[in-house]
Design an enzyme around this catalytic site. Structure first.
Site, mmCIF file in Angstrom:
data_model
loop_
_atom_site.group_PDB
_atom_site.id
_atom_site.type_symbol
_atom_site.label_atom_id
_atom_site.label_comp_id
_atom_site.label_asym_id
_atom_site.label_seq_id
_atom_site.Cartn_x
_atom_site.Cartn_y
_atom_site.Cartn_z
ATOM 1 N N HIS A 60 64.589 81.748 55.284
ATOM 2 C CA HIS A 60 63.271 82.136 55.778
ATOM 3 C C HIS A 60 63.439 82.900 57.078
ATOM 4 C CE1 HIS A 60 64.272 78.125 57.281
ATOM 5 N NE2 HIS A 60 63.532 78.365 58.343
ATOM 6 N N GLU A 103 61.582 72.227 57.469
ATOM 7 C CA GLU A 103 60.591 72.595 58.469
ATOM 8 C C GLU A 103 59.182 72.655 57.873
ATOM 9 O OE1 GLU A 103 61.888 76.349 59.929
ATOM 10 O OE2 GLU A 103 63.827 75.594 60.636
ATOM 11 N N TYR A 149 51.253 83.308 65.078
ATOM 12 C CA TYR A 149 52.668 82.983 65.211
ATOM 13 C C TYR A 149 53.430 84.303 65.179
ATOM 14 C CZ TYR A 149 57.240 80.968 64.139
ATOM 15 O OH TYR A 149 58.563 80.615 64.165
ATOM 16 N N HIS A 195 67.284 82.741 58.821
ATOM 17 C CA HIS A 195 68.275 81.670 58.822
ATOM 18 C C HIS A 195 68.052 80.717 57.654
ATOM 19 C CE1 HIS A 195 64.872 79.877 60.986
ATOM 20 N NE2 HIS A 195 65.383 78.691 60.784
ATOM 21 N N HIS A 208 68.918 84.834 71.637
ATOM 22 C CA HIS A 208 67.709 84.099 71.314
ATOM 23 C C HIS A 208 68.093 82.625 71.172
ATOM 24 C CE1 HIS A 208 64.127 82.682 69.341
ATOM 25 N NE2 HIS A 208 63.590 83.885 69.272
ATOM 26 N N HIS A 267 59.408 75.288 54.734
ATOM 27 C CA HIS A 267 60.707 75.898 54.464
ATOM 28 C C HIS A 267 61.726 74.764 54.403
ATOM 29 C CE1 HIS A 267 58.646 79.364 56.712
ATOM 30 N NE2 HIS A 267 58.623 79.643 55.416
#
Length: 438
Positions: free
Chosen positions: A367, A337, A346, A331, A288, A361
């Site tokens: 999160h 963010e 989302y 992560h 990813h 976050h």
């Protein structure tokens, strides 16, 4: 909007409303045509390198010194500027807000600005502020410019028209606009009410990120950024100019419109961009990619690879990687963010995060997907899937984002957001397969 614009790379444009109003070649601006005044608007120091030197020459009916009469201080209590912290009791944590309600009383774009977070220091020209605007009336005789930073506008509901001294930009949800520091404008509502997000950038201007090994194509392409053509208003009636300067607000009364630029040329200008023209790239086998692969614009800091601000989107795209957890993984990050949702869902937060909402976050706070999103993605059949009818974005900065008192005490703050991870169960059982029972 007729010309392409490459943010931060020194393009030079020219546009005029009346034939011959823009001097050409050795045609000296000592006495410009039509009795206009020549005025330079600089967005960089005079001695900045050629590639980053930004300025435009404006040929206007009156010079801007006629716009700056005696100022008086005014209050904009909900628009805050960094550094700003310590005026509320909200503890450290991950936070999410429902959409802010539309105003009931007549409220224009400037009066409807609500600061959610601040970061850095505007006086040191570093950092940003994240705002939500909600408006139900147009700015008719009021005008505004921001001396503290450029403004990236992300509409979420309702079309708006930015009538600037360098031309008119019409903006719909799914598009963005960048208004340079110092540019005078007013905002008209095409649809009412209107709501959206604003990133106020105190630092270096937004520019296109380097593509690195990606090469010459994909991501945001320069030809899709558009600048306005010249437009002017010759209005001889009372107007007001509001200025944001070092975090404070000031107003001055005029007897004419300040939007009187008949012609201009240069590379310091407002621009718009349609997010639907962004060409995402991603994994085509496994792994990813980092969310940075979706960066539309970046405002660099003094440290290479560490942005003052990144503007990142999560657009419709194909998910094709094999043996890969497809939503964003769990992560902790040195960047902070601020996320918003323009439309749709989302993929990592299908419940509770709705269009017009906000999540925060902050740096080094863990999160990732909620329990529902994790379970769905972990059990999904790994085949090509089109993620469609969605558009989320992120204002990401190297600085911690400090919630304002308005954000901390807002009824839109979701008290139960932290509970979205409660149902994540222990799946370790000492075997290679783990425990994937319900």
């Amino acid at each position: 909007m007729t010309r392409s614009y490459m943010p931060g790379f020194g393009n030079d444009f020219e546009t005029e409303t009346l034939p011959g109003s823009l001097p050409q070649g050795r045609n000296s601006p000592q006495r410009p045509a039509y009795g206009l005044y020549a005025e330079q608007l600089s967005g960089s120091p005079f001695t900045a390198p050629r590639g980053t030197n930004e300025r435009s020459w404006l040929y206007r009916i009156r010079p801007s010194v006629k716009h700056h009469r005696r100022f008086r201080a005014i209050e904009m209590p909900f628009w805050k500027t960094a550094p700003h912290s310590g005026d509320h009791a909200l503890a450290l944590g991950q936070y999410r807000w429902d959409p802010l309600p539309m105003p009931v009383e007549p409220t224009d774009f400037v009066a409807g600005m609500r600061t959610m977070t601040t970061a850095g220091d505007a006086l040191g020209q570093a950092g940003m502020a994240a705002h939500v605007y909600a408006a139900n009336v147009s700015m008719t005789d009021d005008h505004f410019f921001n001396a503290d930073g450029e403004m990236l506008v992300v509409p979420q509901e309702g079309r708006v028209r930015f009538v600037t001294e360098m031309g008119v930009i019409e903006l719909a949800p799914g598009e963005i606009a960048v208004l340079p520091r110092g540019l005078t404008f007013k905002v008209e509502l095409i649809d009412t009410p209107a709501r959206g997000y604003v990133c106020e950038n105190y630092g270096a201007k937004f520019t296109l990120p380097d593509r690195g090994p990606i090469g010459a194509n994909c991501l945001a392409n320069p030809r899709d950024f558009k600048t306005p053509v010249a437009w002017f208003e010759e209005k001889e009636s009372p107007c007001r100019l509001i200025v944001k300067w070092c975090g404070a607000f000031h107003a001055t009364e005029l007897d004419h419109s300040p939007l009187d630029v008949v012609a201009w040329h240069g590379n310091y200008a407002p621009y718009k961009y349609d997010l639907a023209t962004y060409s995402p790239v991603g994994a085509i086998l496994f792994d990813h990619p980092d969310p940075s692969i979706f960066t539309v614009l970046t405002a660099p800091s003094g440290e290479e690879g560490t942005a003052n601000i990144d503007f990142v989107i999560f657009p419709p795209r194909w998910l094709v990687a094999e043996d890969t957890f497809r939503p964003p993984w769990y992560h902790r990050n040195v960047m902070s963010e601020f996320m918003g949702l323009i439309r749709g869902q989302y993929d990592a937060k299908e419940k509770g995060f709705v269009p017009g909402g906000v999540s925060l976050h902050n740096m080094m706070l863990a999160h990732g997907p909620d329990a529902f999103g994790f379970d769905k993605a972990s059990r999904a059949e790994l085949k090509p899937v089109k993620l469609d009818h969605t558009m989320a974005f992120m204002f990401e900065t190297r600085f911690p984002q400090m919630p304002t008192r308005f954000a901390a005490e807002s009824e839109a703050l979701q008290d139960d957001y932290i509970d979205c991870w409660t149902a994540l169960k222990k799946r370790f059982n000492g075997t290679m397969e783990g425990d994937w029972s319900d």
